[in-house]
Design a protein around this motif. Structure first.
Motif: not given
Length: 712
Positions: A523-525, A472-487
């Motif tokens: 690890h780096d969020i 479930e956490l491996s989904d790159l659409n996870h909110p934290l990962l999406q924030q990381l991608l944008r910022k």
């Protein structure tokens, strides 16, 4: 203001407390083991210590009464009827004894004297002198007859045969009508009226002693002989066999059966409880010793121990409940058997969340314990063990919930095969195995369902994560990962590279590759709060650190760990993944800014090394250790010009050696052999990522020149 040194100490303390690997717990192993032992004994004691019966003749039974354990009933009821019947055929023994007879007759005759009216039996004396004298004469005659023929101690309503034993021990059989019997005195006083006859009979009953007394000791010996010659029949009731059906009215025989069963259970209850305690202790001790000797990293982790104990106790309790329910469920004429017990759910659950070796050992121990205490069948023990091993083999590779369902199907298939094979070896007909085969199908489905239910509490207790949660956490659409991608797109790309490196290396050494990949994602969020201060996000030549003091730059860099933990906790990321945020730098030194601080400091200025260290702790698991190595290697890789396989290999080995020598891997259980395998895998993966052997394609003008030369 709080100094950087003071803030560093606070951060280090917070890291040690919040990291799930080092988080303090309120219980220790001894308490967990004691709680497991007590729980198992409490649960299983209901199976070996049966309920008390309160039988009474005439009570109508509302439900079938089954024999809980194999029970041998001694049919004393029918035996007693036969003993009494045989005893009645033997004439009753009377021994001649005139002791006290003469004294009793003398006392009796004195009541016919003139002053008898003053005695305590005056109401029984005939007041008429003439009649009294006549009665006295008749009494004397009766006494003489009693002395001559014999006066029995008992009265018979009909003529029966009795045995008379004289002083010499010689027996003779006579009719009771030939002897005098107490209570029939009126027949000897026919010339007196009814009242006077009753008075005389009363005196005789009071005073006259029998000369033929019942020989009770001889009768007892004869009855014992009859009992010895006619022993009670032994009737065996097998386990779960009904002894009384619903609607029956309890007879004397039923009551005797239930009383004997109660006595039998009471006698064996203490022994059964002691045996149960010993068997459960043996099971727990073997499991604990195995962990301590062969898996010390699990034994030392109290949370893992608590999770294993919880899973073990839960499966035993669930099996106990399933057994109770299964007895009451019928499919037509078919009843479920103990093969329905979902023992293999323990193997499936532990292999999903803890460790393969742990799941094998504890599932085998559970199979033995449950099959002996609850199931009581050797064939089921074999089925449970093979079903558990099937659960382990399937559980380690389960990634989707549909695969978990298929694991339950495979468990049912293997258990069914084992039951059939054992049945063939024992010569059992197929009809006798049909109920078992239906039961194992239900058992397999139960195993998959129970494993799914137990995963959540086990994740909470152990702070581990299952493959389902990780996926479930491996989904790159996870909110934290999406924030990381944008910022922080550079950090996002860096995390993707690390995920590939960590997953491949973890798989190479047999660690949890899925956990390593997800840990790398998150690890780096913490860098997305100030992304421009990290080189992978800097698109221009300007570096904001050039305008900051080294101490402030170090604070920004190290705070990405604390910021990342805060973001992950707010998003309810599992503790096992948050550990990667805490531990991926360990307690390493932020060397660039520490060296700059030393260079810029004056002779009298003191530079505190702690202000330039990450909060830690050091990596506690192989997966977090791999991520630390991958992070260091990937950062160094960006500094290599024209990477080649040799350059990459030398760089990887040097980085891993430096990290090893710094002591950052001391607590994560990576061996030298593991480090060698990790280095080889990093090298292979990096060579593939950076195309070290790629073909150099010619430019267009070079192609034209080549064509011209060819034409010339």
């Amino acid at each position: 203001m709080i100094s950087f040194s003071r803030r560093n100490k606070i951060a280090n303390k917070s890291a040690l407390e919040k990291s799930s690997a080092l988080k303090p717990v309120r219980y220790d192993r001894r308490f967990v083991f004691f709680l497991l032992l007590a729980s198992l004994v409490l649960i299983l004691s209901h199976s070996v210590l049966e309920n008390r019966f309160e039988p009474a003749v005439g009570v109508v039974i509302e439900k079938d009464i089954y024999v809980p354990k194999e029970f041998v009933y001694t049919d004393e009821y029918n035996a007693r009827l036969k003993w009494e019947e045989e005893f009645k055929k033997i004439p009753e023994p009377f021994r001649y004894s005139d002791a006290g007879f003469s004294a009793s007759t003398d006392k009796l005759l004195r009541y016919f004297s003139n002053n008898a009216e003053d005695s305590q039996f005056a109401d029984l004396i005939i007041t008429n002198p003439a009649k009294r004298t006549h009665a006295q004469k008749q009494v004397k005659e009766l006494i003489d007859k009693a002395r001559k023929t014999g006066l029995l101690e008992k009265t018979y309503s009909e003529d029966v045969k009795v045995r008379i034993i004289d002083r010499t021990g010689i027996e003779r059989i006579v009719s009771s009508s030939e002897l005098m019997q107490p209570g029939n005195w009126e027949q000897y006083f026919t010339d007196l009226d009814q009242d006077e006859s009753a008075r005389i009979s009363g005196l005789l009953d009071k005073f006259l002693s029998p000369t033929l007394k019942y020989d009770e000791s001889r009768a007892i010996k004869e009855f014992d002989r009859i009992k010895a010659d006619n022993l009670p029949e032994k009737i065996t009731f097998h386990t779960e066999e009904p002894i009384i059906l619903a609607g029956q009215e309890l007879s004397e025989r039923h009551v005797e059966i239930l009383k004997q069963l109660e006595q039998y259970l009471e006698k064996r209850n203490f022994l059964m409880l002691a045996a149960l305690l010993g068997f459960v202790m043996l099971t727990v001790v073997f499991g604990v010793l195995y962990m301590k000797k062969f898996l010390p990293f699990i034994y030392d982790n109290v949370r893992d121990v608590a999770a294993i104990a919880f899973a073990f106790g839960s499966i035993v309790f669930i099996c106990y409940i399933v057994q109770i329910v299964a007895v009451k469920v019928e499919i037509g004429s078919l009843k479920f058997t103990n093969a329905v017990l979902p023992v293999a759910a323990l193997a499936l659950t532990l292999s999903l969340i803890i460790n393969v070796r742990i799941s094998i050992v504890f599932s085998v121990l559970a199979s033995i314990l449950i099959s002996i205490i609850l199931a009581s069948r050797s064939a089921l023990m074999a089925a449970f063990i093979f079903g558990s091993l099937t659960g382990v083999l399937n559980g380690v590779s389960v990634r989707r919930r549909s695969e978990l369902f298929m694991s339950g199907v495979w468990i049912a298939i293997v258990e069914a095969i084992v039951i059939c094979l054992v049945g063939i070896l024992h010569g059992e007909p197929f009809d006798a195995l049909r109920a078992d085969l239906i039961s194992v199908i239900v058992s397999g489905l139960l195993c998959a369902s129970i494993a799914q239910v137990l995963l959540l509490p086990l994740e909470m207790i152990s702070h581990r994560v299952s493959n389902f949660t990780l996926l479930e956490l491996s989904d790159l659409n996870h909110p934290l990962l999406q924030q990381l991608l944008r910022k922080a797109p550079g950090t996002f790309q860096h995390s993707q590279h690390l995920a590939l490196l960590a997953q491949s290396a973890a798989k190479a050494i047999g660690a949890n590759s899925l956990l390593a990949r997800i840990g790398a994602y998150f690890h780096d969020i913490g860098k997305m709060d100030k992304p421009e201060y990290f080189t992978e996000n800097q698109s221009s030549n300007e570096n904001p650190h050039d305008k900051l003091k080294p101490s402030l730059s170090a604070a920004v860099i190290r705070n990405h760990v604390l910021d990342g933990v805060g973001l992950a906790e707010a998003a309810r990321v599992p503790s096992a993944v948050i550990d990667f945020i805490w531990q991926h730098h360990g307690t390493g030194l932020i060397s660039v800014f520490y060296r700059r601080a030393l260079e810029l400091s004056g002779e009298d200025e003191n530079v505190n090394r702690l202000d330039y260290q990450y909060p830690g702790p050091k990596p506690q698991t192989p997966e977090t250790g791999i991520l630390m190595l991958a992070d260091s290697v990937e950062a160094a890789m960006r500094s290599i010009n024209s990477p080649s396989a040799n350059k990459i290999e030398r760089m990887v080995k040097k980085i891993i050696a430096d990290v090893f020598e710094s002591g950052q891997l001391d607590e994560c259980e990576l061996t030298l052999k593991d480090l060698t395998m990790i280095a080889d895998d990093f090298t292979r993966t990096l060579c593939a990522m950076y195309h070290t052997r790629r073909v150099v394609y010619p430019e267009a003008n070079e192609i034209l020149e080549a064509e011209k030369k060819k034409q010339e």
